[in-house]
Design a protein around this motif. Structure first.
Motif, PDB file in Angstrom:
ATOM      1  N   ALA A   1     -46.259  83.935  -5.004  1.00  0.00           N
ATOM      2  CA  ALA A   1     -45.711  84.573  -6.202  1.00  0.00           C
ATOM      3  C   ALA A   1     -46.323  83.968  -7.463  1.00  0.00           C
ATOM      4  O   ALA A   1     -46.600  84.674  -8.433  1.00  0.00           O
ATOM      5  N   VAL A   2     -46.570  82.656  -7.449  1.00  0.00           N
ATOM      6  CA  VAL A   2     -47.217  81.992  -8.580  1.00  0.00           C
ATOM      7  C   VAL A   2     -48.656  82.487  -8.706  1.00  0.00           C
ATOM      8  O   VAL A   2     -49.124  82.798  -9.796  1.00  0.00           O
ATOM      9  N   LYS A   3     -49.346  82.572  -7.581  1.00  0.00           N
ATOM     10  CA  LYS A   3     -50.741  83.022  -7.600  1.00  0.00           C
ATOM     11  C   LYS A   3     -50.856  84.475  -8.061  1.00  0.00           C
ATOM     12  O   LYS A   3     -51.858  84.862  -8.665  1.00  0.00           O
ATOM     13  N   SER A   4     -49.836  85.285  -7.808  1.00  0.00           N
ATOM     14  CA  SER A   4     -49.886  86.671  -8.265  1.00  0.00           C
ATOM     15  C   SER A   4     -49.821  86.741  -9.793  1.00  0.00           C
ATOM     16  O   SER A   4     -50.411  87.637 -10.400  1.00  0.00           O
ATOM     17  N   VAL A   5     -49.141  85.798 -10.423  1.00  0.00           N
ATOM     18  CA  VAL A   5     -49.118  85.735 -11.883  1.00  0.00           C
ATOM     19  C   VAL A   5     -50.510  85.367 -12.400  1.00  0.00           C
ATOM     20  O   VAL A   5     -50.983  85.926 -13.392  1.00  0.00           O
TER      21      VAL A   5
ATOM     22  N   LEU B   1     -52.003  91.029 -30.302  1.00  0.00           N
ATOM     23  CA  LEU B   1     -53.200  90.598 -29.583  1.00  0.00           C
ATOM     24  C   LEU B   1     -53.216  89.081 -29.416  1.00  0.00           C
ATOM     25  O   LEU B   1     -53.544  88.572 -28.341  1.00  0.00           O
ATOM     26  N   ALA B   2     -52.838  88.352 -30.457  1.00  0.00           N
ATOM     27  CA  ALA B   2     -52.803  86.891 -30.377  1.00  0.00           C
ATOM     28  C   ALA B   2     -51.790  86.433 -29.326  1.00  0.00           C
ATOM     29  O   ALA B   2     -52.056  85.494 -28.557  1.00  0.00           O
ATOM     30  N   ASP B   3     -50.629  87.069 -29.274  1.00  0.00           N
ATOM     31  CA  ASP B   3     -49.618  86.696 -28.280  1.00  0.00           C
ATOM     32  C   ASP B   3     -50.061  87.073 -26.872  1.00  0.00           C
ATOM     33  O   ASP B   3     -49.758  86.367 -25.912  1.00  0.00           O
ATOM     34  N   LYS B   4     -50.775  88.177 -26.723  1.00  0.00           N
ATOM     35  CA  LYS B   4     -51.303  88.539 -25.408  1.00  0.00           C
ATOM     36  C   LYS B   4     -52.280  87.476 -24.926  1.00  0.00           C
ATOM     37  O   LYS B   4     -52.255  87.077 -23.756  1.00  0.00           O
ATOM     38  N   LYS B   5     -53.112  86.982 -25.831  1.00  0.00           N
ATOM     39  CA  LYS B   5     -54.051  85.918 -25.465  1.00  0.00           C
ATOM     40  C   LYS B   5     -53.307  84.634 -25.099  1.00  0.00           C
ATOM     41  O   LYS B   5     -53.693  83.934 -24.165  1.00  0.00           O
ATOM     42  N   ARG B   6     -52.213  84.332 -25.839  1.00  0.00           N
ATOM     43  CA  ARG B   6     -51.391  83.157 -25.499  1.00  0.00           C
ATOM     44  C   ARG B   6     -50.805  83.300 -24.104  1.00  0.00           C
ATOM     45  O   ARG B   6     -50.785  82.339 -23.319  1.00  0.00           O
ATOM     46  N   TRP B   7     -50.311  84.508 -23.763  1.00  0.00           N
ATOM     47  CA  TRP B   7     -49.736  84.720 -22.431  1.00  0.00           C
ATOM     48  C   TRP B   7     -50.796  84.507 -21.356  1.00  0.00           C
ATOM     49  O   TRP B   7     -50.545  83.842 -20.350  1.00  0.00           O
ATOM     50  N   ILE B   8     -51.976  85.065 -21.563  1.00  0.00           N
ATOM     51  CA  ILE B   8     -53.057  84.928 -20.580  1.00  0.00           C
ATOM     52  C   ILE B   8     -53.442  83.461 -20.420  1.00  0.00           C
ATOM     53  O   ILE B   8     -53.614  82.981 -19.293  1.00  0.00           O
ATOM     54  N   ASN B   9     -53.561  82.735 -21.529  1.00  0.00           N
ATOM     55  CA  ASN B   9     -53.904  81.313 -21.447  1.00  0.00           C
ATOM     56  C   ASN B   9     -52.825  80.521 -20.731  1.00  0.00           C
ATOM     57  O   ASN B   9     -53.122  79.645 -19.918  1.00  0.00           O
ATOM     58  N   TRP B  10     -51.553  80.816 -21.025  1.00  0.00           N
ATOM     59  CA  TRP B  10     -50.454  80.127 -20.342  1.00  0.00           C
ATOM     60  C   TRP B  10     -50.512  80.396 -18.837  1.00  0.00           C
ATOM     61  O   TRP B  10     -50.437  79.464 -18.037  1.00  0.00           O
ATOM     62  N   ALA B  11     -50.645  81.656 -18.462  1.00  0.00           N
ATOM     63  CA  ALA B  11     -50.635  82.013 -17.040  1.00  0.00           C
ATOM     64  C   ALA B  11     -51.819  81.395 -16.306  1.00  0.00           C
ATOM     65  O   ALA B  11     -51.678  80.921 -15.175  1.00  0.00           O
ATOM     66  N   THR B  12     -52.972  81.375 -16.943  1.00  0.00           N
ATOM     67  CA  THR B  12     -54.145  80.779 -16.316  1.00  0.00           C
ATOM     68  C   THR B  12     -53.948  79.276 -16.135  1.00  0.00           C
ATOM     69  O   THR B  12     -54.280  78.722 -15.087  1.00  0.00           O
ATOM     70  N   ARG B  13     -53.393  78.616 -17.149  1.00  0.00           N
ATOM     71  CA  ARG B  13     -53.185  77.172 -17.097  1.00  0.00           C
ATOM     72  C   ARG B  13     -52.152  76.767 -16.060  1.00  0.00           C
ATOM     73  O   ARG B  13     -52.346  75.813 -15.309  1.00  0.00           O
ATOM     74  N   PHE B  14     -51.039  77.479 -16.012  1.00  0.00           N
ATOM     75  CA  PHE B  14     -49.940  77.044 -15.159  1.00  0.00           C
ATOM     76  C   PHE B  14     -49.924  77.714 -13.790  1.00  0.00           C
ATOM     77  O   PHE B  14     -49.648  77.064 -12.794  1.00  0.00           O
ATOM     78  N   ALA B  15     -50.192  79.003 -13.729  1.00  0.00           N
ATOM     79  CA  ALA B  15     -50.159  79.698 -12.436  1.00  0.00           C
ATOM     80  C   ALA B  15     -51.487  79.575 -11.703  1.00  0.00           C
ATOM     81  O   ALA B  15     -51.534  79.728 -10.490  1.00  0.00           O
ATOM     82  N   GLY B  16     -52.553  79.279 -12.433  1.00  0.00           N
ATOM     83  CA  GLY B  16     -53.861  79.176 -11.807  1.00  0.00           C
ATOM     84  C   GLY B  16     -54.198  77.776 -11.307  1.00  0.00           C
ATOM     85  O   GLY B  16     -55.335  77.518 -10.917  1.00  0.00           O
ATOM     86  N   ARG B  17     -53.236  76.888 -11.315  1.00  0.00           N
ATOM     87  CA  ARG B  17     -53.466  75.515 -10.852  1.00  0.00           C
ATOM     88  C   ARG B  17     -53.758  75.489  -9.363  1.00  0.00           C
ATOM     89  O   ARG B  17     -53.260  76.315  -8.603  1.00  0.00           O
ATOM     90  N   SER B  18     -54.541  74.506  -8.952  1.00  0.00           N
ATOM     91  CA  SER B  18     -54.792  74.368  -7.519  1.00  0.00           C
ATOM     92  C   SER B  18     -53.654  73.603  -6.837  1.00  0.00           C
ATOM     93  O   SER B  18     -53.413  73.776  -5.644  1.00  0.00           O
ATOM     94  N   ASP B  19     -52.961  72.771  -7.590  1.00  0.00           N
ATOM     95  CA  ASP B  19     -51.838  71.993  -7.044  1.00  0.00           C
ATOM     96  C   ASP B  19     -50.535  72.492  -7.676  1.00  0.00           C
ATOM     97  O   ASP B  19     -50.133  72.035  -8.725  1.00  0.00           O
TER      98      ASP B  19
END
Length: 107
Positions: free
Chosen positions: A87-91, A38-56
């Protein structure tokens, strides 16, 4: 051994280097979300939100056509190397769906 993994992310030696230099407690990317804790799943979600969810979104390819370090980072986290912004936005969308699934499971 180099500190940067040529396939994306940092090597174990690279993580140790940054721990010595900056005191950073870096962990390797979560490559297999389905069997992660569960902790690693949360890390993955946080990583994806931080890096793939960027506006730039930074460039995904170098002028010679090779993927940039930003694009290779996705492989270190168990995702295919993106070749387009969509493809980045799909992540990022996958991260939001997984976040909602985890919140629904907690209730």
């Amino acid at each position: 051994m180099p500190i940067k993994d040529p396939k994306g992310g940092l090597t174990a030696e690279g993580r140790a280097y940054f721990k010595r230099k900056e005191g950073a407690n870096l962990k390797p990317g979560v490559r297999n979300y389905s069997s992660a804790s569960l902790a690693d799943k949360k890390r993955w979600i946080n990583w994806a939100t931080r890096f793939a969810g960027r506006s730039d979104i930074p460039p995904l390819k170098k002028p010679n056509g090779e993927p940039t370090r930003f694009a290779l980072m996705f492989r270190a986290w168990g995702e295919p190397v993106p070749t387009s912004v969509s493809a980045v936005k799909s992540v990022a969308a996958k991260a939001e769906a997984r976040r909602a699934a985890l919140k629904g499971r907690a209730k």
